[in-house]
Scaffold this motif. Structure first.
Motif, PDB file in Angstrom:
ATOM      1  N   GLU A 191      16.521  -0.976  -2.808  1.00 60.81           N
ATOM      2  CA  GLU A 191      16.032  -0.970  -1.425  1.00 60.81           C
ATOM      3  C   GLU A 191      15.722   0.464  -0.963  1.00 60.81           C
ATOM      4  O   GLU A 191      14.700   0.706  -0.307  1.00 60.81           O
ATOM      5  N   ALA A 249      12.625   1.562  -2.751  1.00 57.43           N
ATOM      6  CA  ALA A 249      11.470   0.919  -2.126  1.00 57.43           C
ATOM      7  C   ALA A 249      11.137   1.582  -0.797  1.00 57.43           C
ATOM      8  O   ALA A 249       9.963   1.807  -0.463  1.00 57.43           O
ATOM      9  N   ALA A 250      12.234   1.905  -0.034  1.00 58.95           N
ATOM     10  CA  ALA A 250      12.007   2.567   1.254  1.00 58.95           C
ATOM     11  C   ALA A 250      11.386   3.946   1.053  1.00 58.95           C
ATOM     12  O   ALA A 250      10.450   4.344   1.757  1.00 58.95           O
ATOM     13  N   LYS A 299       9.668   4.915  -1.576  1.00 58.59           N
ATOM     14  CA  LYS A 299       8.298   4.719  -2.056  1.00 58.59           C
ATOM     15  C   LYS A 299       7.362   4.400  -0.909  1.00 58.59           C
ATOM     16  O   LYS A 299       6.243   4.929  -0.815  1.00 58.59           O
ATOM     17  N   LYS A 300       7.860   3.531  -0.019  1.00 63.66           N
ATOM     18  CA  LYS A 300       7.040   3.161   1.138  1.00 63.66           C
ATOM     19  C   LYS A 300       6.777   4.386   2.012  1.00 63.66           C
ATOM     20  O   LYS A 300       5.649   4.606   2.484  1.00 63.66           O
ATOM     21  N   ALA A 301       7.879   5.185   2.215  1.00 66.06           N
ATOM     22  CA  ALA A 301       7.728   6.398   3.027  1.00 66.06           C
ATOM     23  C   ALA A 301       6.760   7.379   2.353  1.00 66.06           C
ATOM     24  O   ALA A 301       5.914   8.000   3.017  1.00 66.06           O
ATOM     25  N   GLU A 331       4.386   6.609   0.184  1.00 67.44           N
ATOM     26  CA  GLU A 331       3.029   6.065   0.300  1.00 67.44           C
ATOM     27  C   GLU A 331       2.458   6.300   1.685  1.00 67.44           C
ATOM     28  O   GLU A 331       1.278   6.644   1.840  1.00 67.44           O
ATOM     29  N   LYS A 332       3.326   6.129   2.681  1.00 68.68           N
ATOM     30  CA  LYS A 332       2.881   6.359   4.063  1.00 68.68           C
ATOM     31  C   LYS A 332       2.506   7.822   4.268  1.00 68.68           C
ATOM     32  O   LYS A 332       1.466   8.155   4.844  1.00 68.68           O
TER      33      LYS A 332
END
Length: 375
Positions: free
Chosen positions: A124, A127-128, A130-132, A134-135
């Motif tokens: 998690e 993923a967070a 990675k998301k950050a 990517e953002k």
């Protein structure tokens, strides 16, 4: 039990019997071999074993059947008890092992759960992140795109401004060039007109100077002729013979020298001084007004006063110039005097030079000097 012990049913221990038999046999053997002293050993063994037999524990030596049965029952009971104890211990060990296995399984399950939870948490978190990321990358890309678009717009505006500026500068330069070209053409026209005027004036002046130089040359030539006639009267026949002795090449060379330096005695003097310089002489002083030069001989030789004068082929240096050179030598206090001319010397001048110890260099000697230096 006591009756059983004393009933006579017990057997004699075979160990004691064997010991007694061996002791007796040993005694017989030692007697036979003639060693009666060793019989004491046999007697001691028999006595000691007898007393040991008397003092023995009858119960230990010969237990009764009841005791044997009791012992067997006790042994079976003991074995049973030991088996029960072993079984109980085995059950306890199995229970402990089961509990330990259960605890291990629970611990393993707990560790697996904790590991799964940690992995889940890490996943998690990853993923967070990675998301950050990517953002952040998307925001960065958007910012870079915006900056690139802004830079492109600024570059386009700058190029447009530069093109406009270049066009304006080009137009101004073309206008300036046209004005400059017009000004240059006008200046060239004026300069050409002025140059033509100056050239014409120069040509007129040169023509006048040439005419004047020709006139002065004629006067000088006439004067030289008059001086030669006055100073060397009566030697014309000998001179004519000497003139005939010159080669055509020498005549042409002397004529060119005279034409080059006619009316330019100072220049001719400098020319002769340069010839002597090539032979190692150094110039101490040069007096163009009096038309002589003072030279220092090479290798600390005597000082020299030198006079030079260009003459036409048909004229001769007269004795007056020889006398003047002798006076100049005396005045300058030098040891040697040299007179150089482009023609030959007259008879009287040659005689006077010998008397006054002046070296004469005529046209032929001068040509020889020039040719040697050229070689």
């Amino acid at each position: 039990m006591a009756n059983d012990k004393n009933s006579g049913k017990s057997s004699l221990p075979l160990g004691y019997v064997a010991l007694w038999i061996l002791s007796v046999a040993f005694g017989v053997v030692v007697i036979l071999i003639g060693q009666p002293a060793l019989i004491l050993v046999s007697i001691f063994a028999i006595v000691a074993s007898f007393f040991a037999y008397i003092l023995r524990d009858p119960d230990a030596v010969a237990p009764s059947r009841a005791e044997i049965r009791a012992a067997k029952v006790a042994a079976r009971e003991k074995a049973r008890q030991e088996q029960e104890a072993a079984e109980n211990k085995a059950r306890e060990d199995a229970e402990r092992k089961a509990k330990a296995d259960q605890a291990a399984r629970e611990a393993q399950a707990k560790a697996a759960a904790e590991k799964e939870a940690a992995e889940k948490e890490a996943a998690e978190k990853k993923a967070a992140e990675k998301k950050a990321a990517e953002k952040k990358a998307a925001e960065k890309e958007a910012a870079e795109k915006e900056a690139a678009e802004k830079e492109a717009a600024e570059k386009e505006a700058a190029e447009k401004e530069a093109a406009e500026k270049e066009a304006a500068e080009k137009e101004a330069a073309e206008k300036e060039a046209a004005e400059k070209e017009a000004a240059e053409k006008e200046a060239a026209r004026i300069a050409a007109a002025e140059a033509a005027r100056v050239a014409q004036a120069k040509a007129d002046r040169e023509a006048r100077l040439k005419a004047e130089a020709q006139r002065m040359a004629q006067i000088a030539e006439q004067q030289e002729h008059e001086n030669a006639v006055v100073e060397d009267a009566g030697t014309q026949a000998d001179d004519d013979e000497e003139i005939e002795a010159l080669t055509e090449e020498d005549r042409i060379a002397l004529k060119r020298l005279h034409e080059r330096y006619s009316g330019k005695e100072g220049a001719f003097l400098e020319f002769v001084v340069s010839l002597y310089a090539k032979n190692g002489y150094t110039t101490n002083s040069l007096n163009k007004k009096e038309n002589y030069a003072l030279l220092d001989s090479p290798d600390n030789g005597p000082s020299v006063i030198l006079r030079a004068k260009p003459y036409a082929e048909k004229y001769r240096a007269g004795q007056n110039l020889i006398r003047r050179l002798a006076d100049d030598r005396k005045k300058t206090n030098v040891q040697m005097a040299v007179f150089v001319a482009t023609s030959l010397f007259g008879r009287i001048a040659t005689e006077k030079s010998k008397v006054r110890k002046i070296d004469l260099v005529d046209g032929r000697a001068l040509l020889t000097m020039i040719r040697e230096l050229e070689d």
